[in-house]
Design an enzyme around this catalytic site. Sequence first.
Site, PDB file in Angstrom:
ATOM      1  N   LYS A   1     -16.156   0.261 -30.231  1.00  0.00           N
ATOM      2  CA  LYS A   1     -15.986  -0.689 -31.147  1.00  0.00           C
ATOM      3  C   LYS A   1     -14.765  -1.637 -30.524  1.00  0.00           C
ATOM      4  O   LYS A   1     -14.047  -1.536 -29.521  1.00  0.00           O
ATOM      5  CB  LYS A   1     -15.420  -0.264 -32.260  1.00  0.00           C
TER       6      LYS A   1
ATOM      7  N   TYR B   1      15.349 -16.132 -23.331  1.00  0.00           N
ATOM      8  CA  TYR B   1      15.727 -16.689 -24.414  1.00  0.00           C
ATOM      9  C   TYR B   1      16.751 -15.787 -25.265  1.00  0.00           C
ATOM     10  O   TYR B   1      16.437 -14.691 -24.822  1.00  0.00           O
ATOM     11  CB  TYR B   1      14.386 -16.692 -25.466  1.00  0.00           C
TER      12      TYR B   1
HETATM   13  C1  LIG Z   1     -12.438   4.436 -33.728  1.00  0.00           C
HETATM   14  C2  LIG Z   1     -12.921   5.773 -34.399  1.00  0.00           C
HETATM   15  C3  LIG Z   1     -13.170   6.736 -33.563  1.00  0.00           C
HETATM   16  C4  LIG Z   1     -12.510   6.924 -32.278  1.00  0.00           C
HETATM   17  O1  LIG Z   1     -11.144   7.198 -32.377  1.00  0.00           O
HETATM   18  P1  LIG Z   1     -10.157   7.392 -30.946  1.00  0.00           P
HETATM   19  O2  LIG Z   1      -8.661   7.660 -31.699  1.00  0.00           O
HETATM   20  O3  LIG Z   1     -10.282   5.872 -30.477  1.00  0.00           O
HETATM   21  O4  LIG Z   1     -10.752   8.340 -30.309  1.00  0.00           O
HETATM   22  C5  LIG Z   1     -13.742   7.903 -34.114  1.00  0.00           C
HETATM   23  N1  LIG Z   1     -14.514   7.867 -35.284  1.00  0.00           N
HETATM   24  C6  LIG Z   1     -14.224   6.954 -36.196  1.00  0.00           C
HETATM   25  C7  LIG Z   1     -15.005   6.935 -37.346  1.00  0.00           C
HETATM   26  C8  LIG Z   1     -13.540   5.694 -35.879  1.00  0.00           C
HETATM   27  O5  LIG Z   1     -13.333   4.342 -36.548  1.00  0.00           O
END
Ligand SMILES: *Cc1c(COP(=O)(O)O)cnc(C)c1O
Length: 367
Positions: free
Chosen positions: A35, A252
């Site tokens: 994702k 800064y």
């Molecule tokens: C993002 C996600 C994962 C993976 O999570 P990580 O902590 O990056 O391993 C797994 N299951 C769901 C439903 C997610 O949304």
Amino acid sequence: MPRPISARIHPDAIRHNLAFVKRTAPHSSAWSVVKANAYGHGIERIYPAVADGDGIALLDLDEAVRVRELGWPRPILLLEGIFDARDVETADRHRLTVTVHGDEQLDWLAAARVSQPIDIQLKMNSGMNRLGFRPGDYECAWRRASETASIGAIGLMTHFANADDSAIDWQIDAFDAATKHLPGTRSLSNSAAVLWHPRAHRDWVRPGTILYGASPTGRARDIAGLPLRAAMTLESRIIGVQTLAAGETVGYGCSFVADRTMRIGVVACGYADGYPRHAPAGTPVLVDGVRTRIVGRVSMDMLTVDLTPCAAAGIGAPVELWGERIRVDEVAEPSGTIGYELMCALARRVPVRVDVPPVVQAETAAC
Ligand SMILES: *Cc1c(COP(=O)(O)O)cnc(C)c1O
């Protein structure tokens, strides 16, 4: 010459990390979670590294279609399911597996005409309280799904709120109790549960961040010693050098004051590249192969580093902001965030290069 900043993506590291996941959860299939455009790495760039995997999980329908169009033949899971009744058609056309976390999604599927039944992952809210059916409603939702002609295989799924510490047994217990009498594959584990909770491995694990070599807790020390390799290196060069006298400041806000004469390097990387503005003085950075630290405030296009331990480093010296030697978590943690956010927030203006894995070169040479 372009500005000397770039990100390098290492598909081989992802291939290596996925193999480590498979060794760690040897009886489970794995959804490679890609994702957010593969956590900022780029789906198309890293696809060869997960192409031998069991499944790919993501949440944008557009990304799912992109994965299908790359020729991926196996399951694609939409982690948030469909967002609208019209999405059923896309799921059907591209053979997507959809998470079902609420009654409306069941309504949309029940009302649809599909060319073949759509496989689902029926999501339980076992305590996270974002998406899913509560344990007391779960069996009823399962019955309804199993009587819906447009639904095919029903997998049972939940997601942990606290997988990064030991307090997840209560969620596993809630899941097990509510699914005791139900058939179907089970999927519970994100990266943290893959690493630390074998009890949750079950049929399918869902690793995300560890595929990219970042810590599920946001703390580098929690994965020190594990064979996880960074999949992204953010690198740049020194474009300026200053010698400060004791009492002079840099950047800064004049927040960093030299306590002695010191050489300062100016690096072509700032928050507009995705480096966190909140990184405090002391955040590690690699200059000319030597570990040193950020000093002064990170600005939009530049940041400044202490050259004391790297006496030979001058203009043009290579700088690793994060990657193989400096874990992204080592930058994230002092900045009050997690590696996930930094990887996802790599700015568009940063040119990205992909390491060509040796195995692909060999195949190319053969034909
Ligand atoms: C993002 C996600 C994962 C993976 O999570 P990580 O902590 O990056 O391993 C797994 N299951 C769901 C439903 C997610 O949304």
